[in-house]
Design a protein around this motif. Sequence first.
Motif, short mmCIF file in Angstrom:
data_model
loop_
_atom_site.label_atom_id
_atom_site.label_comp_id
_atom_site.label_asym_id
_atom_site.label_seq_id
_atom_site.Cartn_x
_atom_site.Cartn_y
_atom_site.Cartn_z
N PRO A 115 -25.86 15.30 -7.56
CA PRO A 115 -24.56 14.75 -7.96
C PRO A 115 -23.50 14.70 -6.87
O PRO A 115 -22.44 14.11 -7.08
CB PRO A 115 -24.13 15.69 -9.10
CG PRO A 115 -24.86 16.96 -8.87
CD PRO A 115 -26.16 16.58 -8.23
N TRP A 116 -23.80 15.30 -5.69
CA TRP A 116 -22.84 15.21 -4.59
C TRP A 116 -22.97 13.89 -3.83
O TRP A 116 -22.16 13.59 -2.97
CB TRP A 116 -23.05 16.38 -3.63
CG TRP A 116 -24.42 16.38 -3.04
CD1 TRP A 116 -24.84 15.72 -1.90
CD2 TRP A 116 -25.59 17.01 -3.57
NE1 TRP A 116 -26.19 15.92 -1.70
CE2 TRP A 116 -26.67 16.71 -2.71
CE3 TRP A 116 -25.83 17.82 -4.69
CZ2 TRP A 116 -27.96 17.18 -2.94
CZ3 TRP A 116 -27.10 18.28 -4.91
CH2 TRP A 116 -28.15 17.97 -4.04
N VAL A 117 -24.01 13.11 -4.15
CA VAL A 117 -24.19 11.83 -3.48
C VAL A 117 -23.35 10.80 -4.23
O VAL A 117 -23.66 10.46 -5.38
CB VAL A 117 -25.67 11.40 -3.45
CG1 VAL A 117 -25.82 10.00 -2.85
CG2 VAL A 117 -26.49 12.41 -2.66
N LYS A 118 -22.28 10.33 -3.59
CA LYS A 118 -21.33 9.44 -4.26
C LYS A 118 -21.43 8.00 -3.76
O LYS A 118 -20.72 7.12 -4.29
CB LYS A 118 -19.88 9.91 -4.07
CG LYS A 118 -19.61 11.35 -4.46
CD LYS A 118 -19.65 11.57 -5.96
CE LYS A 118 -19.23 12.98 -6.31
NZ LYS A 118 -19.53 13.32 -7.70
N GLY A 145 -26.42 6.99 -9.75
CA GLY A 145 -26.08 6.57 -11.10
C GLY A 145 -25.21 7.63 -11.75
O GLY A 145 -24.74 8.55 -11.11
N ILE A 146 -25.01 7.49 -13.05
CA ILE A 146 -24.13 8.42 -13.74
C ILE A 146 -24.68 9.84 -13.68
O ILE A 146 -23.97 10.78 -13.34
CB ILE A 146 -23.91 7.96 -15.19
CG1 ILE A 146 -23.17 6.63 -15.19
CG2 ILE A 146 -23.15 9.01 -15.98
CD1 ILE A 146 -23.00 6.01 -16.56
N HIS A 147 -25.94 9.99 -14.01
CA HIS A 147 -26.52 11.34 -14.04
C HIS A 147 -27.55 11.59 -12.94
O HIS A 147 -27.78 12.72 -12.58
CB HIS A 147 -27.20 11.59 -15.39
CG HIS A 147 -26.24 11.54 -16.54
ND1 HIS A 147 -25.25 12.47 -16.73
CD2 HIS A 147 -26.12 10.65 -17.54
CE1 HIS A 147 -24.54 12.15 -17.80
NE2 HIS A 147 -25.05 11.06 -18.32
N PRO A 158 -19.13 11.94 -14.95
CA PRO A 158 -19.97 11.73 -13.77
C PRO A 158 -20.10 10.27 -13.34
O PRO A 158 -20.68 10.00 -12.29
CB PRO A 158 -21.34 12.29 -14.20
CG PRO A 158 -21.32 12.29 -15.69
CD PRO A 158 -19.91 12.44 -16.11
N PRO A 176 -13.33 13.13 -8.20
CA PRO A 176 -14.63 13.57 -8.69
C PRO A 176 -15.27 14.59 -7.78
O PRO A 176 -15.39 14.36 -6.58
CB PRO A 176 -15.46 12.27 -8.71
CG PRO A 176 -14.81 11.38 -7.73
CD PRO A 176 -13.39 11.80 -7.58
N GLY A 177 -15.67 15.73 -8.35
CA GLY A 177 -16.40 16.73 -7.58
C GLY A 177 -17.88 16.54 -7.77
O GLY A 177 -18.33 15.52 -8.30
N SER A 178 -18.66 17.54 -7.38
CA SER A 178 -20.10 17.38 -7.53
C SER A 178 -20.52 17.58 -8.98
O SER A 178 -21.55 17.07 -9.40
CB SER A 178 -20.85 18.35 -6.62
OG SER A 178 -20.49 19.66 -6.95
#
Lengths: 341, 348
Positions: free
Chosen positions: A209-212, A227-229, B208, B231-233
């Motif tokens: 989730p740190w990949v934005k 993606g979202i999740h 997310p 947005p954080g992780s």
Amino acid sequence: MASPKVAVVGAGVIGLSTALCITETCPSCSVTVLSDQFSPNTTSDVAAGMLIPHTYPDTLIHRQKQWFKETFTYLFAINNSAEASEAGIHLVSGWQVFKSTPKEELPFWSDIVLGFRAMSEAELLKFPQHRFGQAFTTLKCDCPPYLLWLEKRLKATGTQMYTRKVADLWELHSEYDVVVNCAGVGAHQLVGDKQLFPVRGQVLKVHAPWVKHFIRDGDGLTYIYPGIHRVTLGGTREKGNWSLSPDAGTTRDIFDRCCSLEPSLRGAQDIQVKVGLRPSRQCVRVQREVLSQGGVKLPVVHNYGHGAGGFSVHRGTANEAAHLVGECISALQGSSSRAKL
Amino acid sequence: MRVAVIGAGVIGLSSALCIHEQFHSLVPSLELEVYADRFTPHTTSDGAAGLWQPYVSDHGNLQETLWNKETFDYFLGHLHSPAAKEMGLFLISGYNLFTEPVPDPSWKNIVLGFRNLTPKELELFPGYSYGWFNTALMLEGRSYLPWLTNRLTQRGVKFFHKKVESFHEVSGDGVDVVLNCSGMRAGDLQPDPELQPGRGQIIKVLAPWVKHFIITHDVKSGIYSSPYVIPGSELTVLGGIYQRGNWSEENSAKDHKSIWDNCCRLLPTLQKAKIVEEWSGLRPARPSVRLERESIRLGNLQAEVIHNYGHGGFGITIHWGCAMAAARLFGNILQEKKQLATPPGPRL
């Protein structure tokens, strides 16, 4: 013809969006979606759903651009509404990087995505093996959410959806006035289109989730789409390969290639492997046809063969197909009123 | 050589690490101790979203701009290191929004890909007519502080859970240098009328699908008093409160409503986001960062104090540059002590 009955074969992004467009352009139509698979088991569910067009060699560029523009505009409006998260639509920024400067530095879609520009020297430092890059912001359609949202919109219009394997379009001629063929890779069998071939894609869907940002190698083989999740890591482009079984060696190779673009992916968790067959064709088939058998006619609208670019052009081709359905219905109504004379 | 660090927020821990990294091999007798009444996750730094971004105007403070740059460059260099995930370090892009054109910020060439927003991008944000897009860094306090703590522990730095009431309390105990990284409570150790709380409140939500930071600016109301989404992780921080002089660390229902309404207006899809946490904290605001030496006398004892506090709402943004500056001051102290130290040999 009070309430023309339209059957849409296929419930991937093309089938569902085409069905929805038909309900919008022809409110008096009764639309039914028939498919052997629904989300989460369609080809669309494997795709990342990034709005980055694929170029079809035999479709005129202005037509591809129009399809992309309509799709982008449609999703942009959903993105800006309160429904965005339910629909799985979100913006994502990132980079397309090239090991050698591409012949075409400005793709046809560069003025449709947001903020398109060449990457700066400082930005390219993050990609030591790449010489040139493009930075932009685009939209992503996460599946299953987007497909489920389309299904929900369809149900609200009274559209029925049935799990049914259609082996031959003629099966439908007695129940339906118009058949819309959105069978994707299934069209190879369903209508015997030998120009339709699979391009097998294996992807990993990981928790990172740190990949934005998205990162895509211009060769189209290695990509990272958050993606979202989950983050989709890809991929492969295996022409003519019909296998839906994941390959372990390919998994390792995809993971390594993506980690070399984004080293922090080494910490990715819970790796899921998926395979999809891109329904590929030299040009997307959006076309009317009247099938004829023993004096009986069956109007058909085809909308398949989107290959690697389904999400990018789906709404545009759905609009065009819905328009063709309208033409079929007008033709039927014209001939039925002639029959009355 | 005993060094006491007061404060275990991002400033205290990073200053301690920087000093230990640079001097432990040169000064074998170096002993570092961290004193604080609050440790992660209860420090001010833990409440920060962790976005690297200085204020939009630097008020001509070039030194701080340089410290900001040193911090950015240092962490940009660590992006691909295996420690990045554990540190809570990652790249993030996003939007700064204004209702009128503004001059480019001092940090436009520090961040990556800085540019103005296009008309179509501005359609995303009704009510805003001007803005910037750039790529910056996130350094999440909830990960970074534990990471710093682990590095320090590995290096033998000792931690003491204790509220230090005065410099003399530690300096009288044989400590040679005190690092004052006490943030908001520096005034308890030595009165400083320039240090004032800039109270903030945030709501953390599960959203997310948000991949960009969005920071709005209202030139009239001042920094951080206009909605922002970061947005954080794992969680997304919603904020937009800056109350100068307010010492309350209690969450205010009025502020909650203001944050929620404003952020949902900015990003309608947030209405569907689940609220997970709420937090208030006091930004240690000062016209400029106090980063300087002071000699403190108590009777016939003298202690060297290095002050490093007053980083307002940009502590994470500036911390490494300040830590290195504090380490340089420490180096000066070491040099002076060597010159003043009695040479070995018989005393007459």
